[in-house]
Design a protein around this motif. Sequence first.
Motif, mmCIF file in Angstrom:
data_model
loop_
_atom_site.group_PDB
_atom_site.id
_atom_site.type_symbol
_atom_site.label_atom_id
_atom_site.label_comp_id
_atom_site.label_asym_id
_atom_site.label_seq_id
_atom_site.Cartn_x
_atom_site.Cartn_y
_atom_site.Cartn_z
ATOM 1 N N ASP A 1 0.824 -1.215 0.000
ATOM 2 C CA ASP A 1 0.000 0.000 0.000
ATOM 3 C C ASP A 1 0.855 1.261 0.000
ATOM 4 O O ASP A 1 0.533 2.243 -0.661
ATOM 5 C CB ASP A 1 -0.943 0.015 1.207
ATOM 6 C CG ASP A 1 -2.073 -0.994 1.103
ATOM 7 O OD1 ASP A 1 -2.369 -1.449 -0.024
ATOM 8 O OD2 ASP A 1 -2.651 -1.325 2.150
ATOM 9 N N VAL A 2 1.942 1.264 0.748
ATOM 10 C CA VAL A 2 2.820 2.434 0.815
ATOM 11 C C VAL A 2 3.460 2.720 -0.537
ATOM 12 O O VAL A 2 3.454 3.855 -1.020
ATOM 13 C CB VAL A 2 3.928 2.242 1.878
ATOM 14 C CG1 VAL A 2 4.971 3.358 1.794
ATOM 15 C CG2 VAL A 2 3.339 2.177 3.282
ATOM 16 N N ARG B 1 -1.934 9.747 4.922
ATOM 17 C CA ARG B 1 -2.393 8.537 4.233
ATOM 18 C C ARG B 1 -1.805 7.290 4.887
ATOM 19 O O ARG B 1 -2.509 6.301 5.123
ATOM 20 C CB ARG B 1 -1.983 8.582 2.753
ATOM 21 C CG ARG B 1 -2.482 7.386 1.932
ATOM 22 C CD ARG B 1 -2.035 7.462 0.488
ATOM 23 N NE ARG B 1 -0.672 6.998 0.284
ATOM 24 C CZ ARG B 1 -0.322 5.710 0.119
ATOM 25 N NH1 ARG B 1 -1.235 4.763 0.134
ATOM 26 N NH2 ARG B 1 0.937 5.396 -0.080
ATOM 27 N N LEU B 2 -0.521 7.345 5.236
ATOM 28 C CA LEU B 2 0.140 6.182 5.815
ATOM 29 C C LEU B 2 -0.306 5.930 7.248
ATOM 30 O O LEU B 2 -0.415 4.776 7.673
ATOM 31 C CB LEU B 2 1.653 6.339 5.728
ATOM 32 C CG LEU B 2 2.201 6.488 4.298
ATOM 33 C CD1 LEU B 2 3.712 6.570 4.316
ATOM 34 C CD2 LEU B 2 1.711 5.386 3.391
ATOM 35 N N VAL B 3 -0.590 6.984 7.994
ATOM 36 C CA VAL B 3 -1.134 6.814 9.350
ATOM 37 C C VAL B 3 -2.470 6.071 9.275
ATOM 38 O O VAL B 3 -2.747 5.179 10.080
ATOM 39 C CB VAL B 3 -1.264 8.174 10.067
ATOM 40 C CG1 VAL B 3 -2.127 8.061 11.312
ATOM 41 C CG2 VAL B 3 0.135 8.713 10.423
ATOM 42 N N ALA B 4 -3.285 6.383 8.275
ATOM 43 C CA ALA B 4 -4.562 5.686 8.090
ATOM 44 C C ALA B 4 -4.353 4.200 7.782
ATOM 45 O O ALA B 4 -5.228 3.372 8.067
ATOM 46 C CB ALA B 4 -5.373 6.348 6.982
ATOM 47 N N LEU B 5 -3.183 3.843 7.226
ATOM 48 C CA LEU B 5 -2.862 2.445 6.936
ATOM 49 C C LEU B 5 -2.264 1.720 8.143
ATOM 50 O O LEU B 5 -2.019 0.518 8.085
ATOM 51 C CB LEU B 5 -1.866 2.357 5.776
ATOM 52 C CG LEU B 5 -2.343 2.834 4.414
ATOM 53 C CD1 LEU B 5 -1.185 2.812 3.411
ATOM 54 C CD2 LEU B 5 -3.492 1.964 3.914
ATOM 55 N N VAL C 1 9.887 11.426 9.973
ATOM 56 C CA VAL C 1 10.282 10.109 10.460
ATOM 57 C C VAL C 1 9.010 9.369 10.846
ATOM 58 O O VAL C 1 8.172 9.894 11.599
ATOM 59 C CB VAL C 1 11.243 10.216 11.662
ATOM 60 C CG1 VAL C 1 11.628 8.829 12.165
ATOM 61 C CG2 VAL C 1 12.477 11.039 11.291
ATOM 62 N N MET C 2 8.860 8.158 10.302
ATOM 63 C CA MET C 2 7.661 7.342 10.521
ATOM 64 C C MET C 2 8.068 5.958 11.031
ATOM 65 O O MET C 2 9.245 5.603 10.991
ATOM 66 C CB MET C 2 6.908 7.161 9.191
ATOM 67 C CG MET C 2 6.560 8.422 8.426
ATOM 68 S SD MET C 2 5.098 9.265 9.019
ATOM 69 C CE MET C 2 3.798 8.080 8.731
ATOM 70 N N GLN C 3 7.066 5.193 11.477
ATOM 71 C CA GLN C 3 7.250 3.774 11.779
ATOM 72 C C GLN C 3 6.164 2.999 11.055
ATOM 73 O O GLN C 3 5.008 3.451 10.996
ATOM 74 C CB GLN C 3 7.145 3.494 13.278
ATOM 75 C CG GLN C 3 8.330 3.974 14.077
ATOM 76 C CD GLN C 3 8.191 3.663 15.555
ATOM 77 O OE1 GLN C 3 7.091 3.556 16.076
ATOM 78 N NE2 GLN C 3 9.304 3.539 16.233
ATOM 79 N N ASP C 4 6.532 1.801 10.540
ATOM 80 C CA ASP C 4 5.527 0.957 9.902
ATOM 81 C C ASP C 4 4.709 0.237 10.964
ATOM 82 O O ASP C 4 4.844 0.518 12.163
ATOM 83 C CB ASP C 4 6.169 0.005 8.878
ATOM 84 C CG ASP C 4 7.037 -1.091 9.495
ATOM 85 O OD1 ASP C 4 6.930 -1.377 10.712
ATOM 86 O OD2 ASP C 4 7.826 -1.683 8.741
ATOM 87 N N VAL C 5 3.862 -0.681 10.573
ATOM 88 C CA VAL C 5 2.944 -1.341 11.495
ATOM 89 C C VAL C 5 3.627 -2.242 12.519
ATOM 90 O O VAL C 5 2.991 -2.665 13.482
ATOM 91 C CB VAL C 5 1.853 -2.140 10.735
ATOM 92 C CG1 VAL C 5 0.952 -1.188 9.941
ATOM 93 C CG2 VAL C 5 2.464 -3.184 9.816
ATOM 94 N N GLU C 6 4.939 -2.517 12.335
ATOM 95 C CA GLU C 6 5.677 -3.287 13.324
ATOM 96 C C GLU C 6 6.753 -2.458 14.015
ATOM 97 O O GLU C 6 7.606 -2.990 14.717
ATOM 98 C CB GLU C 6 6.281 -4.546 12.693
ATOM 99 C CG GLU C 6 5.229 -5.597 12.403
ATOM 100 C CD GLU C 6 5.782 -7.007 12.359
ATOM 101 O OE1 GLU C 6 6.960 -7.232 12.703
ATOM 102 O OE2 GLU C 6 5.011 -7.883 11.962
#
Length: 145
Positions: free
Chosen positions: A26-27, A110-114, A133-138
Motif C-alpha cells: 500500500d505504501v 495517508r500512511l497513518v490511516a494504513l 520520520v515514521m514507523q511501519d505497522v511493526e
Amino acid sequence: MAATVRQVQVTFDCAEPERLARFWCDVLGYVIPDPPDGFADWDEFDRALPPEHQGSAFACQDPFGVGPRLFFQRVPEGKVVKNRVHLDVRVGSGLVGAERLAALMAESDRLVALGATRIRVMEADGIDESCIVMQDVEGNEFCLD
C-alpha cells in the motif's frame, strides 16, 4: 572473477510477514508476486508447508521491476532497538519549502490511516529540506523525504 549483482532485495525481520508485506504494498504501490507454479494462490502454497513454516515469509515487488523486491521473514524476537538501515520513501523529490512539507504531511496522513505512526516532523532548517520520520505497522523506522 566477482559475481555481477543484478538485483537487490531488502529483507525485514518481523512478527507478521504477510501483514507487513501488504502494508508496504500500500505504501509503495507494490504488488504480491504470483505464487509458485502448481499453486492457485499463496494461501494454498502456505497450507502445503509444514505447520512450523506456515506464515513464516511473504514478499512484495515493484510491478514495473524497477524497485527492489521486499522480503519479510518471521523471527521469534521482537524489535528492540532503532533500525541501522531504513527505507526513504521519496514523495517530496523536487519540492521545496511549504509545498514539500504539504506533500509530506499529506502522504504521512495517508500512511497513518494504513497503520503507520508519525514519529517526528523535521522542518527545513536552511541546510536540509523537510522530512518526516515514521514507523511501519511493526515499528520499523522509515522516512518520508
